[in-house]
Design a protein around this motif. Sequence first.
Motif, mmCIF file in Angstrom:
data_model
loop_
_atom_site.group_PDB
_atom_site.id
_atom_site.type_symbol
_atom_site.label_atom_id
_atom_site.label_comp_id
_atom_site.label_asym_id
_atom_site.label_seq_id
_atom_site.Cartn_x
_atom_site.Cartn_y
_atom_site.Cartn_z
ATOM 1 N N LEU A 123 0.852 -1.183 0.000
ATOM 2 C CA LEU A 123 0.000 0.000 0.000
ATOM 3 C C LEU A 123 0.892 1.239 0.000
ATOM 4 O O LEU A 123 1.893 1.297 0.726
ATOM 5 C CB LEU A 123 -0.925 0.044 1.212
ATOM 6 N N PHE A 124 0.498 2.227 -0.800
ATOM 7 C CA PHE A 124 1.253 3.468 -0.938
ATOM 8 C C PHE A 124 0.396 4.630 -0.448
ATOM 9 O O PHE A 124 -0.795 4.714 -0.753
ATOM 10 C CB PHE A 124 1.643 3.693 -2.398
ATOM 11 N N PHE A 125 1.028 5.561 0.302
ATOM 12 C CA PHE A 125 0.324 6.709 0.867
ATOM 13 C C PHE A 125 1.155 7.970 0.675
ATOM 14 O O PHE A 125 2.369 7.911 0.487
ATOM 15 C CB PHE A 125 0.099 6.514 2.371
ATOM 16 N N GLY A 126 0.506 9.135 0.782
ATOM 17 C CA GLY A 126 1.255 10.379 0.746
ATOM 18 C C GLY A 126 0.435 11.546 0.276
ATOM 19 O O GLY A 126 -0.797 11.492 0.181
ATOM 20 N N GLY A 127 1.137 12.645 -0.021
ATOM 21 C CA GLY A 127 0.512 13.806 -0.611
ATOM 22 C C GLY A 127 -0.332 14.628 0.343
ATOM 23 O O GLY A 127 -0.303 14.467 1.558
ATOM 24 N N ILE A 128 -1.105 15.541 -0.223
ATOM 25 C CA ILE A 128 -1.921 16.449 0.571
ATOM 26 C C ILE A 128 -3.062 15.741 1.280
ATOM 27 O O ILE A 128 -3.674 16.308 2.180
ATOM 28 C CB ILE A 128 -2.477 17.601 -0.282
ATOM 29 N N SER A 129 -3.347 14.505 0.900
ATOM 30 C CA SER A 129 -4.409 13.754 1.574
ATOM 31 C C SER A 129 -4.080 13.473 3.031
ATOM 32 O O SER A 129 -4.957 13.084 3.808
ATOM 33 C CB SER A 129 -4.671 12.435 0.835
ATOM 34 N N LEU A 130 -2.828 13.664 3.444
ATOM 35 C CA LEU A 130 -2.437 13.460 4.840
ATOM 36 C C LEU A 130 -2.530 14.742 5.665
ATOM 37 O O LEU A 130 -2.281 14.717 6.866
ATOM 38 C CB LEU A 130 -1.013 12.908 4.914
ATOM 39 N N VAL A 131 -2.884 15.849 5.017
ATOM 40 C CA VAL A 131 -2.932 17.128 5.711
ATOM 41 C C VAL A 131 -4.303 17.401 6.306
ATOM 42 O O VAL A 131 -4.439 17.829 7.454
ATOM 43 C CB VAL A 131 -2.540 18.275 4.749
ATOM 44 N N ASP A 165 -2.249 23.203 10.470
ATOM 45 C CA ASP A 165 -1.935 22.793 11.837
ATOM 46 C C ASP A 165 -0.646 21.983 11.783
ATOM 47 O O ASP A 165 -0.663 20.758 11.703
ATOM 48 C CB ASP A 165 -3.088 21.951 12.413
ATOM 49 N N GLU A 166 0.487 22.689 11.813
ATOM 50 C CA GLU A 166 1.767 22.020 11.615
ATOM 51 C C GLU A 166 2.075 20.984 12.698
ATOM 52 O O GLU A 166 2.545 19.891 12.368
ATOM 53 C CB GLU A 166 2.890 23.046 11.520
ATOM 54 N N PRO A 167 1.841 21.266 13.992
ATOM 55 C CA PRO A 167 2.129 20.234 15.005
ATOM 56 C C PRO A 167 1.352 18.941 14.766
ATOM 57 O O PRO A 167 1.904 17.838 14.898
ATOM 58 C CB PRO A 167 1.732 20.907 16.321
ATOM 59 N N ALA A 168 0.065 19.055 14.415
ATOM 60 C CA ALA A 168 -0.741 17.853 14.173
ATOM 61 C C ALA A 168 -0.246 17.101 12.941
ATOM 62 O O ALA A 168 -0.183 15.865 12.929
ATOM 63 C CB ALA A 168 -2.214 18.229 14.005
ATOM 64 N N TYR A 169 0.104 17.855 11.897
ATOM 65 C CA TYR A 169 0.606 17.216 10.685
ATOM 66 C C TYR A 169 1.931 16.522 10.943
ATOM 67 O O TYR A 169 2.144 15.378 10.518
ATOM 68 C CB TYR A 169 0.749 18.266 9.579
ATOM 69 N N ARG A 170 2.836 17.199 11.640
ATOM 70 C CA ARG A 170 4.121 16.574 11.950
ATOM 71 C C ARG A 170 3.941 15.311 12.777
ATOM 72 O O ARG A 170 4.630 14.303 12.554
ATOM 73 C CB ARG A 170 5.031 17.559 12.679
ATOM 74 N N ALA A 171 3.014 15.330 13.722
ATOM 75 C CA ALA A 171 2.772 14.138 14.539
ATOM 76 C C ALA A 171 2.267 12.982 13.689
ATOM 77 O O ALA A 171 2.686 11.826 13.876
ATOM 78 C CB ALA A 171 1.782 14.464 15.657
#
Length: 307
Positions: A123-131, A165-171
């Motif tokens: 399975l591959f994940f990434g991109g703006i869908s994780l924001v 929300d940078e802290p949430a995204y980084r986590a």
Amino acid sequence: MILCCGEALIDMLPRESREGEAAFAPYPGGAVFNTAVAAGRLGAPTGFFAGLSRDLFGEMLAGALAASGVASDLCPRSDRPTTLAFVRLVDGQASYAFYDEGTAGRMLSPRELPPVPQGVSALFFGGISLVSEPCGSAYEALMLAAARDRVTMIDPNVRPGFIRDEPAYRARIDRMLAAADIVKVSDEDLRWIFGAGAIGDLAAALLSRGPKLVLVTEGASGAHAFTAAGARFRPARRVDVADTVGAGDTFNAGILTALHEAGALTKGRIADADAALIDAALELGIAAAAVTVSRPGANPPWRREIA
């Protein structure tokens, strides 16, 4: 099957009308969508999972997947609109203005996650869908559950201007990086995550979090691969660059396709990947990306186009 999980959207690419006016033309896109299309064209059995709209742009996306041999039967469909990304190109480099509120992709929720079919090996994940939410939580939940017994790969493809929300995204990224078998980052992504430093040192820090294979692309310079056993590098191919839209996404597809062809999409093979396997994956990723950057937009090559 390789299941690519994440955004599908319409890239509105800058064009000029016959009258010389500025215009935009719609093209299917999105980082994860592009990787799915590229993998399908390279010949890997590929599926795609995201929320898709029933609007005219959603039909365009579904049709583009089918035309490239990518299955989309797991995608929940809704009457919400499709995400639009208006692209600005400066010296071949792309920047984006996103229109994403209330869209079919963004509003994908954890309760819409399907059981992962038995035939899915990676399975591959990434991109703006994780924001954004709720889709970011949905993809994270899917990856963390699948990572127990399937190969997982992530390319965060960081877009700082899109993060609210940078802290949430980084986590979230930290949790997903730790769960992944394979991580691909650009040199810019790597330094956004860790700060300044040499690529080798930063890649070692990333490996210490849990991944078994870390890939770092450096644009026109080439790509690195790092494992516990050492590092590999392959230079980029020299081509006339039209633009860089979809280059990294195509590289990801080449990596996954080469691993599939070698029968290496298992946790054990990734953990024990030798130089020959890594070199073959880098070569296909770089060769495929070179074709993509040689023509406008995200238009990955078919396998017959790879020299």
